[in-house]
Scaffold this motif. Structure first.
Motif, PDB file in Angstrom:
ATOM      1  N   THR A 139       0.818  -1.214   0.000  1.00 22.79           N
ATOM      2  CA  THR A 139       0.000   0.000   0.000  1.00 22.79           C
ATOM      3  C   THR A 139       0.852   1.264   0.000  1.00 22.79           C
ATOM      4  O   THR A 139       0.503   2.249  -0.659  1.00 22.79           O
ATOM      5  CB  THR A 139      -0.938   0.032   1.220  1.00 22.79           C
TER       6      THR A 139
ATOM      7  N   ARG B 110      -8.943   8.569  -2.427  1.00 21.73           N
ATOM      8  CA  ARG B 110      -8.802   7.273  -1.774  1.00 21.73           C
ATOM      9  C   ARG B 110      -8.821   7.403  -0.260  1.00 21.73           C
ATOM     10  O   ARG B 110      -9.242   6.480   0.448  1.00 21.73           O
ATOM     11  CB  ARG B 110      -7.492   6.604  -2.206  1.00 21.73           C
TER      12      ARG B 110
ATOM     13  N   GLY C  60     -14.102  -7.238   8.141  1.00 22.74           N
ATOM     14  CA  GLY C  60     -12.658  -7.238   7.921  1.00 22.74           C
ATOM     15  C   GLY C  60     -11.895  -7.413   9.225  1.00 22.74           C
ATOM     16  O   GLY C  60     -10.906  -8.154   9.294  1.00 22.74           O
TER      17      GLY C  60
ATOM     18  N   LEU D 255      -3.939  -6.163  -3.192  1.00 31.64           N
ATOM     19  CA  LEU D 255      -3.703  -4.763  -2.831  1.00 31.64           C
ATOM     20  C   LEU D 255      -3.100  -3.980  -3.990  1.00 31.64           C
ATOM     21  O   LEU D 255      -3.536  -2.861  -4.287  1.00 31.64           O
ATOM     22  CB  LEU D 255      -2.775  -4.693  -1.612  1.00 31.64           C
TER      23      LEU D 255
ATOM     24  N   ALA E 251      -5.737  -3.422  -6.636  1.00 34.04           N
ATOM     25  CA  ALA E 251      -6.674  -2.360  -6.274  1.00 34.04           C
ATOM     26  C   ALA E 251      -6.057  -0.980  -6.469  1.00 34.04           C
ATOM     27  O   ALA E 251      -6.727  -0.032  -6.903  1.00 34.04           O
ATOM     28  CB  ALA E 251      -7.123  -2.541  -4.822  1.00 34.04           C
TER      29      ALA E 251
ATOM     30  N   ALA F 179     -12.607   5.829  -2.482  1.00 35.50           N
ATOM     31  CA  ALA F 179     -13.012   4.823  -1.506  1.00 35.50           C
ATOM     32  C   ALA F 179     -14.490   4.937  -1.153  1.00 35.50           C
ATOM     33  O   ALA F 179     -15.050   4.037  -0.538  1.00 35.50           O
ATOM     34  CB  ALA F 179     -12.166   4.957  -0.238  1.00 35.50           C
TER      35      ALA F 179
ATOM     36  N   TYR G 268     -12.904  -3.873  -6.359  1.00 35.55           N
ATOM     37  CA  TYR G 268     -13.490  -4.833  -5.436  1.00 35.55           C
ATOM     38  C   TYR G 268     -12.958  -6.235  -5.686  1.00 35.55           C
ATOM     39  O   TYR G 268     -12.844  -7.039  -4.759  1.00 35.55           O
ATOM     40  CB  TYR G 268     -15.016  -4.818  -5.557  1.00 35.55           C
TER      41      TYR G 268
ATOM     42  N   SER H 210      -9.842  -6.302  -3.796  1.00 33.62           N
ATOM     43  CA  SER H 210     -10.141  -6.378  -2.362  1.00 33.62           C
ATOM     44  C   SER H 210     -10.538  -7.794  -1.963  1.00 33.62           C
ATOM     45  O   SER H 210     -10.138  -8.290  -0.899  1.00 33.62           O
ATOM     46  CB  SER H 210     -11.266  -5.406  -2.008  1.00 33.62           C
TER      47      SER H 210
ATOM     48  N   MET I  62      -7.490  -9.984  -1.854  1.00 34.69           N
ATOM     49  CA  MET I  62      -6.747  -9.689  -0.630  1.00 34.69           C
ATOM     50  C   MET I  62      -7.406 -10.339   0.581  1.00 34.69           C
ATOM     51  O   MET I  62      -6.739 -10.944   1.428  1.00 34.69           O
ATOM     52  CB  MET I  62      -6.663  -8.173  -0.446  1.00 34.69           C
ATOM     53  N   MET I  63      -8.737 -10.244   0.670  1.00 33.91           N
ATOM     54  CA  MET I  63      -9.453 -10.814   1.817  1.00 33.91           C
ATOM     55  C   MET I  63      -9.323 -12.333   1.859  1.00 33.91           C
ATOM     56  O   MET I  63      -9.168 -12.918   2.928  1.00 33.91           O
ATOM     57  CB  MET I  63     -10.915 -10.399   1.754  1.00 33.91           C
TER      58      MET I  63
END
Length: 224
Positions: free
Chosen positions: A45, A63, A87, A121, A124, A136, A160, A163, A166-167
């Motif tokens: 990031t 963002r 999260g 990440l 995104a 965001a 998304y 995201s 990443m999740m």
């Protein structure tokens, strides 16, 4: 300078946040999977954010306007709160799983999880480079162009998609299998955010209805 200070403050607060949701539930700092996760998350990031700060400061500013208070649609305030809480739950459950040994994740799968976290990440962040208006929160600004190339030529909501990748990688990166059901619980909430966002884009962003006919899938190519 103000934007840089905001970015640095956000980075420091993020580290404190990880300390609370990872090391506190784990009951120790001797949790190498969490340290690697924090390092991967931070690099994935910080480097793109630095690039945006130099080349596209307006995009970085968008963002950083995140959270329920940044949303203008009532439904999105509820949805983004639910996503934020889920999260946190993913990381807390994963840390508790590691602490009490509810599941066993081999090192190769931990590494695979870290790769997914980094890929999601970076992907995104790449979306923001391709579309500087990808904030965001869900807003359509005056004069905002419709972006339909690059990642937007594959799915309509590539941020998304990143995201979600990443999740999915997060529990594995943290040495947990029990965190995965929490991630699955977040998928319908993410879908609800997308569907409500598309209502706004259809009415407020010129050319969006035609774009949905060209790019059929919202989140996962060939699936949805």
């Amino acid at each position: 300078m103000k934007l840089t200070l905001q970015a640095v403050s956000s980075f420091v607060l993020g580290l404190a946040f990880f300390g609370l949701v990872l090391f506190l539930p784990a009951g120790t700092f001797d949790y190498w999977q969490a340290w690697v996760f924090v390092a991967v998350f931070s690099v994935s990031t910080f480097v793109p954010s630095t690039y945006l700060a130099i080349r596209h400061p307006d995009a970085l500013s968008r963002r950083m306007k995140a959270g329920p208070t940044a949303e203008t649609r009532p439904a999105q305030r509820i949805i983004i709160t639910a996503i934020f809480l889920l999260g946190i739950a993913v990381m807390v459950v994963s840390a508790l799983d590691w602490r009490f040994g509810w599941s066993t994740v081999p090192v190769w799968l931990v590494i695979a999880g870290e790769v997914l976290v980094a890929a999601g990440l970076v992907g995104a962040q790449l979306v923001v480079i391709q579309n500087n208006y990808a904030g965001a929160s869900i807003t359509v600004e005056e004069g905002q162009p419709l972006v339909s190339t690059g990642l937007y030529g594959i799915v309509r909501h590539p941020m998304y998609t990143g995201s979600l990748i990443m999740m999915l990688g997060t529990p594995l990166a943290l040495g947990s299998l029990w965190g995965l059901p929490v991630v699955l619980a977040a998928v319908p909430v993410l879908a609800a955010r997308i569907l409500d966002e598309e209502k706004a884009l259809t009415t407020e962003l010129a050319g969006y209805p035609e774009y949905t006919q060209r790019v059929r899938y919202r989140l996962i190519p060939g699936v949805w």
